[in-house]
Motif scaffolding. Sequence first.
Motif, PDB file in Angstrom:
ATOM      1  N   TYR A  33       0.848  -1.188   0.000  1.00 44.54           N
ATOM      2  CA  TYR A  33       0.000   0.000   0.000  1.00 44.54           C
ATOM      3  C   TYR A  33       0.884   1.238   0.000  1.00 44.54           C
ATOM      4  O   TYR A  33       2.078   1.155   0.317  1.00 44.54           O
ATOM      5  N   THR A  34       0.303   2.371  -0.322  1.00 42.97           N
ATOM      6  CA  THR A  34       0.957   3.670  -0.200  1.00 42.97           C
ATOM      7  C   THR A  34      -0.003   4.594   0.543  1.00 42.97           C
ATOM      8  O   THR A  34      -1.191   4.633   0.223  1.00 42.97           O
ATOM      9  N   ALA A  35       0.475   5.327   1.530  1.00 46.97           N
ATOM     10  CA  ALA A  35      -0.391   6.212   2.319  1.00 46.97           C
ATOM     11  C   ALA A  35       0.160   7.630   2.356  1.00 46.97           C
ATOM     12  O   ALA A  35       1.366   7.831   2.483  1.00 46.97           O
TER      13      ALA A  35
ATOM     14  N   CYS B  36       4.096  14.110  -3.701  1.00 46.40           N
ATOM     15  CA  CYS B  36       3.597  14.120  -2.326  1.00 46.40           C
ATOM     16  C   CYS B  36       4.454  13.187  -1.473  1.00 46.40           C
ATOM     17  O   CYS B  36       4.914  12.158  -1.962  1.00 46.40           O
ATOM     18  N   SER B  37       4.627  13.513  -0.203  1.00 40.00           N
ATOM     19  CA  SER B  37       5.268  12.587   0.729  1.00 40.00           C
ATOM     20  C   SER B  37       4.333  11.424   1.002  1.00 40.00           C
ATOM     21  O   SER B  37       3.119  11.603   1.075  1.00 40.00           O
ATOM     22  N   ALA B  38       4.898  10.236   1.182  1.00 43.85           N
ATOM     23  CA  ALA B  38       4.076   9.052   1.424  1.00 43.85           C
ATOM     24  C   ALA B  38       4.849   8.046   2.257  1.00 43.85           C
ATOM     25  O   ALA B  38       6.059   8.160   2.436  1.00 43.85           O
ATOM     26  N   LEU B  52      16.142   3.787   5.261  1.00 48.54           N
ATOM     27  CA  LEU B  52      14.757   3.496   5.603  1.00 48.54           C
ATOM     28  C   LEU B  52      13.909   4.758   5.554  1.00 48.54           C
ATOM     29  O   LEU B  52      13.003   4.950   6.350  1.00 48.54           O
ATOM     30  N   GLY B  53      14.243   5.649   4.657  1.00 45.31           N
ATOM     31  CA  GLY B  53      13.541   6.930   4.567  1.00 45.31           C
ATOM     32  C   GLY B  53      12.105   6.758   4.125  1.00 45.31           C
ATOM     33  O   GLY B  53      11.669   5.661   3.785  1.00 45.31           O
ATOM     34  N   ASP B  54      11.375   7.841   4.144  1.00 41.78           N
ATOM     35  CA  ASP B  54       9.990   7.855   3.682  1.00 41.78           C
ATOM     36  C   ASP B  54       9.926   7.627   2.180  1.00 41.78           C
ATOM     37  O   ASP B  54      10.941   7.600   1.501  1.00 41.78           O
ATOM     38  N   ASN B  55       8.714   7.500   1.698  1.00 42.73           N
ATOM     39  CA  ASN B  55       8.505   7.364   0.264  1.00 42.73           C
ATOM     40  C   ASN B  55       8.035   8.679  -0.337  1.00 42.73           C
ATOM     41  O   ASN B  55       7.645   9.609   0.369  1.00 42.73           O
TER      42      ASN B  55
ATOM     43  N   CYS C  36      -4.145  17.059  -0.217  1.00 45.65           N
ATOM     44  CA  CYS C  36      -2.812  16.676   0.235  1.00 45.65           C
ATOM     45  C   CYS C  36      -1.832  17.793  -0.098  1.00 45.65           C
ATOM     46  O   CYS C  36      -1.981  18.441  -1.134  1.00 45.65           O
ATOM     47  N   SER C  37      -0.819  17.965   0.738  1.00 45.43           N
ATOM     48  CA  SER C  37       0.273  18.875   0.412  1.00 45.43           C
ATOM     49  C   SER C  37       1.109  18.273  -0.701  1.00 45.43           C
ATOM     50  O   SER C  37       1.306  17.061  -0.740  1.00 45.43           O
ATOM     51  N   ALA C  38       1.621  19.118  -1.581  1.00 44.24           N
ATOM     52  CA  ALA C  38       2.413  18.609  -2.694  1.00 44.24           C
ATOM     53  C   ALA C  38       3.433  19.656  -3.105  1.00 44.24           C
ATOM     54  O   ALA C  38       3.353  20.819  -2.706  1.00 44.24           O
ATOM     55  N   GLU C  39       4.408  19.230  -3.878  1.00 42.17           N
ATOM     56  CA  GLU C  39       5.294  20.188  -4.530  1.00 42.17           C
ATOM     57  C   GLU C  39       5.388  19.758  -5.982  1.00 42.17           C
ATOM     58  O   GLU C  39       5.044  18.628  -6.321  1.00 42.17           O
ATOM     59  N   GLY C  40       5.827  20.657  -6.822  1.00 41.66           N
ATOM     60  CA  GLY C  40       5.908  20.276  -8.223  1.00 41.66           C
ATOM     61  C   GLY C  40       6.474  21.374  -9.079  1.00 41.66           C
ATOM     62  O   GLY C  40       6.900  22.421  -8.593  1.00 41.66           O
ATOM     63  N   ASP C  41       6.474  21.084 -10.364  1.00 39.47           N
ATOM     64  CA  ASP C  41       7.024  22.009 -11.341  1.00 39.47           C
ATOM     65  C   ASP C  41       6.379  21.677 -12.676  1.00 39.47           C
ATOM     66  O   ASP C  41       5.935  20.559 -12.888  1.00 39.47           O
ATOM     67  N   GLY C  42       6.316  22.660 -13.566  1.00 36.92           N
ATOM     68  CA  GLY C  42       5.753  22.347 -14.871  1.00 36.92           C
ATOM     69  C   GLY C  42       5.340  23.568 -15.643  1.00 36.92           C
ATOM     70  O   GLY C  42       5.366  24.684 -15.122  1.00 36.92           O
ATOM     71  N   SER C  43       4.942  23.340 -16.878  1.00 31.79           N
ATOM     72  CA  SER C  43       4.605  24.442 -17.771  1.00 31.79           C
ATOM     73  C   SER C  43       3.347  25.180 -17.305  1.00 31.79           C
ATOM     74  O   SER C  43       3.124  26.315 -17.670  1.00 31.79           O
ATOM     75  N   ARG C  44       2.517  24.518 -16.506  1.00 31.06           N
ATOM     76  CA  ARG C  44       1.309  25.160 -16.002  1.00 31.06           C
ATOM     77  C   ARG C  44       1.557  25.819 -14.641  1.00 31.06           C
ATOM     78  O   ARG C  44       0.669  26.405 -14.077  1.00 31.06           O
TER      79      ARG C  44
END
Lengths: 100, 100, 100
Positions: A33-35, B36-38, B52-55, C36-44
Amino acid sequence: MNTTTLPLVTIVAESILHDRLIEELKKAGAKGYTACSAEGDGSRHLRSGELLGDNVRIEAIVSEAVAEKVLNVLARDYFPYFALIVYVSDVRVVRGDKYV
Amino acid sequence: MNTTTLPLVTIVAESILHDRLIEELKKAGAKGYTACSAEGDGSRHLRSGELLGDNVRIEAIVSEAVAEKVLNVLARDYFPYFALIVYVSDVRVVRGDKYV
Amino acid sequence: MNTTTLPLVTIVAESILHDRLIEELKKAGAKGYTACSAEGDGSRHLRSGELLGDNVRIEAIVSEAVAEKVLNVLARDYFPYFALIVYVSDVRVVRGDKYV
């Protein structure tokens, strides 16, 4: 690239249910799973008792049979009592045998 | 609303691979990504060495050709050595030209 | 298990837009959401002004009519001014009446 189509089951629930839901997934036959941490609101977010913790978004790629089993268990044992969303979509994976 | 159907590639891997995977996505032709962190567990989560870091869960909307290239690179250079899941689903986007 | 197929709308934007986007979703008729919190990059990801905050990934299961309305509002009022991605996929849910 040769891919296999399998159901991806996504569950959104209060964080307090994290361990129980992972246990249910494994009992139903999920291999992993992934959470992610999440927050949210909605008609299915009934809040159990006093707890106002964050939500968790859990996803698992499984076989059709396992997806069916997970939906049945959640509908029977969780939907009446807990804030919970579950949805299924089809995804294409490499090495499908790892998930079933 | 006029939409275009494009593949959404999702990769789940150890956080330590974040930068390398973003680099692979860009090299394959992806125009952007969301991460996203998972956390997670599974038959594909083999853990590399002592780490053993996060995903991290990375997703990118790309062209069919870029999706194919990403799957090939991951299957060849990552699957044998790293904990990694990759799956592809179809999504409908507005202004599809921004992603290809 | 009896399921209904509904559109899942996913929006990725700068965190600063979180509240406004939730408001738009509700105004369009969405019954709930998960973020969910996220980070990212892209043309948009054009970055509005000086703000360099994190991103947020919001998803909502809605009716076809609500999905259409959300796409229209975002394309008209947000795409010209903000860093924003929106995509729609089909998911199968239990108790579909909760979302429409």
